[in-house]
Design a protein around this motif. Structure first.
Motif, PDB file in Angstrom:
ATOM      1  N   LYS A 156       1.203 -53.934  53.537  1.00 52.90           N
ATOM      2  CA  LYS A 156       0.682 -53.686  51.916  1.00 52.90           C
ATOM      3  C   LYS A 156       2.337 -53.608  51.171  1.00 52.90           C
ATOM      4  N   LEU A 157       2.572 -54.295  50.718  1.00 51.62           N
ATOM      5  CA  LEU A 157       4.196 -54.383  49.299  1.00 51.62           C
ATOM      6  C   LEU A 157       3.712 -54.057  48.150  1.00 51.62           C
ATOM      7  N   VAL A 158       3.815 -53.064  47.823  1.00 43.37           N
ATOM      8  CA  VAL A 158       3.124 -53.496  46.585  1.00 43.37           C
ATOM      9  C   VAL A 158       4.106 -52.612  45.921  1.00 43.37           C
ATOM     10  N   ARG A 159       4.081 -53.957  44.100  1.00 41.48           N
ATOM     11  CA  ARG A 159       5.557 -53.636  43.606  1.00 41.48           C
ATOM     12  C   ARG A 159       4.855 -53.512  41.451  1.00 41.48           C
ATOM     13  N   SER A 160       5.860 -53.063  41.294  1.00 40.83           N
ATOM     14  CA  SER A 160       4.703 -52.920  40.344  1.00 40.83           C
ATOM     15  C   SER A 160       3.699 -54.133  39.287  1.00 40.83           C
ATOM     16  N   SER A 161       4.695 -55.674  39.542  1.00 44.85           N
ATOM     17  CA  SER A 161       3.967 -56.219  39.322  1.00 44.85           C
ATOM     18  C   SER A 161       2.595 -57.432  40.129  1.00 44.85           C
ATOM     19  N   SER A 162       2.841 -56.674  41.354  1.00 41.66           N
ATOM     20  CA  SER A 162       1.860 -57.252  42.263  1.00 41.66           C
ATOM     21  C   SER A 162       1.571 -57.086  43.323  1.00 41.66           C
ATOM     22  N   ARG A 199       4.846 -62.480  58.574  1.00 46.51           N
ATOM     23  CA  ARG A 199       4.575 -63.416  57.417  1.00 46.51           C
ATOM     24  C   ARG A 199       3.861 -63.108  55.870  1.00 46.51           C
ATOM     25  N   ASP A 200       4.628 -63.416  55.112  1.00 47.05           N
ATOM     26  CA  ASP A 200       2.659 -63.076  54.106  1.00 47.05           C
ATOM     27  C   ASP A 200       2.032 -63.632  54.521  1.00 47.05           C
ATOM     28  N   LEU A 201       0.831 -63.076  54.330  1.00 49.45           N
ATOM     29  CA  LEU A 201      -0.447 -63.856  54.006  1.00 49.45           C
ATOM     30  C   LEU A 201      -0.753 -64.606  52.651  1.00 49.45           C
ATOM     31  N   PRO A 202      -1.958 -65.128  52.562  1.00 45.31           N
ATOM     32  CA  PRO A 202      -2.417 -66.101  51.145  1.00 45.31           C
ATOM     33  C   PRO A 202      -2.794 -64.943  50.197  1.00 45.31           C
ATOM     34  N   SER A 203      -2.205 -65.247  49.149  1.00 44.50           N
ATOM     35  CA  SER A 203      -2.987 -63.780  48.076  1.00 44.50           C
ATOM     36  C   SER A 203      -4.599 -63.962  47.481  1.00 44.50           C
ATOM     37  N   LYS A 204      -4.803 -62.569  47.645  1.00 42.86           N
ATOM     38  CA  LYS A 204      -6.078 -62.346  47.245  1.00 42.86           C
ATOM     39  C   LYS A 204      -6.546 -62.902  46.133  1.00 42.86           C
ATOM     40  N   PRO A 205      -7.299 -63.609  45.828  1.00 47.23           N
ATOM     41  CA  PRO A 205      -7.963 -63.389  44.666  1.00 47.23           C
ATOM     42  C   PRO A 205      -8.121 -62.489  43.697  1.00 47.23           C
TER      43      PRO A 205
END
Length: 205
Positions: A156-162, A199-205
């Motif tokens: 889990k990568l947490v940015r300020s925007s996403s 690899r990246d997983l699809p974005s969760k809604p």
């Protein structure tokens, strides 16, 4: 007179039979006592008494084989948490990576060097990204030595925007060391460690 001799002979046979029976019964009793004592001693050796806050606590000891899968999974999980949990702070990253490198051989150091050379660590710090890992499962084969494992986890990568989630799969083998230390309490060492997928997983809604 012959009758008396016959009676004596019969009595002697009875005494002989009774003596043999008595000896066999004593032997069986002695064997049973020895077996019972060995079982009692064995059970007693499995019990450990701990003194905690002035109270005596009883614990049950178990052999290493029964705890082996648990200890191996904890070692593998701890290594991955130290290696992949990162905050945007260079000093904190160095501290956790150092802890991880006590649990694995040079293959882990090589993976970290690759991350540094690619600019991944600097990008993490400059973009103020924090990264956490959740170990989902560990596939382990304890019937083959060194013990082969495959680790499945989610980053889990947490940015300020996403927030971005990544699927992580790694594999390697685990050797047993001769001694346990404060830095390696289980006494295992991960060898030949490699990242199979990240690899990246699809974005969760």
């Amino acid at each position: 007179m012959f009758s008396q001799l016959k009676n004596i002979d019969t009595a002697f046979k009875h005494i002989k039979t009774f003596s043999i029976f008595l000896i066999l019964a004593n032997l069986i009793t002695i064997c049973f006592v020895i077996y019972s004592n060995s079982r009692i001693t064995e059970k007693a050796s499995e019990r450990i008494y701990l003194l905690y806050n002035g109270k005596v606590l009883e614990a049950i000891a178990s052999d290493k084989k029964s705890n082996l899968p648990v200890e191996l999974r904890d070692h593998i999980k701890t290594f991955h948490q130290y290696f992949f949990n990162m905050s945007p702070d260079d000093k904190a990253i160095r501290q956790t990576i150092t802890k991880a490198l006590y649990l694995a051989d040079e293959s882990a150091k090589k993976q970290f060097d690759n991350l540094k050379e690619s600019g991944y660590i600097n990008n993490l710090i400059s973009a103020n990204i924090s990264k956490d890992i959740q170990v989902d499962s560990i596939r382990l084969n304890i019937n083959q030595y060194p013990y082969v494992f495959t680790c499945f986890a989610t980053e889990k990568l947490v940015r300020s925007s996403s927030t971005v989630y990544r699927r992580l799969i790694t594999q390697g083998v685990v050797d047993e060391l001769k001694a346990k230390t404060d830095d390696n309490p289980h006494g295992f060492l991960i060898r030949g460690w490699e990242i199979l997928e990240n690899r990246d997983l699809p974005s969760k809604p």
